[in-house]
Design an enzyme around this catalytic site. Structure first.
Site, PDB file in Angstrom:
ATOM      1  N   LEU A 112     -21.734 -67.597  99.229  1.00 42.95           N
ATOM      2  CA  LEU A 112     -22.201 -67.624  97.847  1.00 42.95           C
ATOM      3  C   LEU A 112     -23.699 -67.352  97.851  1.00 42.95           C
ATOM      4  CD1 LEU A 112     -20.410 -70.791  96.350  1.00 42.95           C
ATOM      5  CD2 LEU A 112     -19.727 -68.401  96.128  1.00 42.95           C
ATOM      6  N   ASP A 113     -24.179 -66.656  96.827  1.00 50.93           N
ATOM      7  CA  ASP A 113     -25.615 -66.433  96.706  1.00 50.93           C
ATOM      8  C   ASP A 113     -26.342 -67.771  96.628  1.00 50.93           C
ATOM      9  OD1 ASP A 113     -25.266 -63.706  96.680  1.00 50.93           O
ATOM     10  OD2 ASP A 113     -25.258 -63.548  94.486  1.00 50.93           O
ATOM     11  N   ARG A 114     -27.606 -67.765  97.018  1.00 51.53           N
ATOM     12  CA  ARG A 114     -28.387 -68.999  97.003  1.00 51.53           C
ATOM     13  C   ARG A 114     -28.383 -69.654  95.627  1.00 51.53           C
ATOM     14  NH1 ARG A 114     -33.641 -70.153  95.542  1.00 51.53           N
ATOM     15  NH2 ARG A 114     -34.135 -67.941  95.250  1.00 51.53           N
TER      16      ARG A 114
END
Length: 410
Positions: A112-114
């Site tokens: 998942l993106d930050r």
């Protein structure tokens, strides 16, 4: 330093020379008198490492499920999965290792993106991690996200199949482009909330010129926000963020795709042909340096909070001369995008997280506190992750609607 065993002298680089002369490099626990000191076999050289790391949220990593093979977590927004860039210990992998013992190696199976929160799978051993990773790579896993977007998102099933192209690998910037890679998403509105009546808006500090400029911005006329369920049928980087931007309903606190300083007054709604990529890349590269990244949700934020946003301060660290950043504001620690559910297409397993706080009804207003069956986008997809047979896609504005074909309605 010279190495005694071979009678050679190694010329240190300038940073190493500076570190030796400043006493950061020690030989057998003692400061080195000179870069010409001779090193013998068995000597121990130590170098003190000094680094800076951005702060992240203090919200704990939630555990949704755990067995002997896998941990299913609810990832907090703003925390990167792996150590990368300026982040090291403030990452999911390192936080879990610190909590469970540094001898254990967490093995993330999905990414998942930050800035994104939600369901993640952490393998306890390579065999378990490899098995699930193969399922995800083979696209036999269905994923559902929840987003909070500006304005009133259309009701019904909205289908977006606009291809996506990466225009800056360095900045991770993507755009809707007819010549891009295949990208398909189904959206379904869960709730729509109008602004609360009687709530005093922040003082309007705009000049008359700015007010005239804003009158041409379509998004300024969009009131309230919508909670939207998102089902990606492909897996392009930033796919949901780009498709929602293209549909004219970007994620309301997205610092990239909902930023008019980067994309201009239209926010690239319905735009798949513009040739202004270089200008956009240039403007985006300044975010976090001379300017803060400002999404529309914070367009009217009081000046005090704007100043708390992360950007370069122009100062250098007294110890290592690293350019210093200001601490990020709480509004920068994540975006309104949450990985709500992962499910095996064969029905073997399914894991779901609760709705995040930002997706719940505002105080004093009624609305769904959980997802509902009638708004479930998974009902439109078959066992191989494609639209079910017998469904028609009809163009509606920049997106499309999905409905049963005439033969099924008869």
């Amino acid at each position: 330093m010279g190495y005694g065993g071979s009678n050679r002298t190694i010329s240190p680089t300038t940073p190493t020379k500076d570190a030796i002369e400043c006493g950061k490099v020690t030989l057998n626990g003692q400061k080195v008198d000179s870069v010409q000191a001779v090193v013998k076999n068995g000597d121990v050289i130590s170098h003190t490492l000094h680094r800076h790391e951005p702060p992240v949220t203090s919200q704990p990593i939630g555990i949704l499920h755990e067995d002997n093979d896998m941990i299913v977590i609810n990832k907090p927004a703003g925390v990167p999965v792996h150590p990368a860039g300026r982040y090291n210990y403030n990452s999911i992998v390192e936080i879990m290792r610190a909590e469970r013992g540094h001898g254990w190696n967490p093995l993330p199976c999905n990414r998942l993106d930050r800035l994104t929160s939600g369901v993640m799978f952490i393998g306890k051993h390579p065999k378990a991690a490899g098995k699930l990773t193969e399922q995800i790579m083979a696209r036999t896993v269905k994923k559902e996200y929840v987003a909070r977007v500006i304005g009133e998102f259309p009701e019904g099933d909205v289908y977006c199949d606009k291809p996506i192209m990466q225009i800056s690998p360095k900045l991770g910037l993507n755009r809707a482009r007819a010549s891009g890679k295949d990208a398909r998403t189904i959206f379904k509105r869960l709730a729509y909330y109008l602004p609360k009546k009687g709530v005093k808006k922040p003082d309007d500090m705009r000049t008359q010129k700015e007010k005239e400029r804003d009158s041409y911005m379509a998004w300024k006329a969009k009131e309230g926000y919508s909670i939207v369920r998102c089902l990606p049928l492909t897996g392009r980087t930033h796919q949901l963020r780009v498709h929602l931007q293209y549909l004219g309903h970007p994620i309301s606190n997205d610092p990239i795709y909902c930023n008019q300083r980067v994309f201009g007054p239209s926010l690239a709604a319905g735009d798949a042909v513009s040739d202004d990529d270089e200008d956009i890349i240039s403007r985006l590269s300044e975010m976090g340096k001379s300017e803060v990244a400002e999404a529309l949700a914070y367009d009217m934020m009081e000046e005090y909070n704007k100043q708390k946003a992360e950007k370069m301060t122009g100062e250098l660290c007294d110890v290592c001369d690293t350019p210093l950043y200001s601490d990020p504001g709480t509004h920068e620690l994540g975006i309104y995008l949450h990985a709500k559910r992962y499910a095996c297409q064969e029905g073997g397993w399914e894991y779901e997280s609760p709705l995040p706080d930002w997706a719940l009804p505002p105080a004093g207003m009624s609305g769904p506190t959980e997802t509902t069956q009638e708004t479930d986008p998974l009902d439109l997809v078959d066992d191989v992750g494609e639209l079910k047979a017998g469904l028609e896609v009809n163009n509606v504005g920049k997106g499309s609607s999905i409905r049963p074909s005439e033969s099924l309605c008869a």
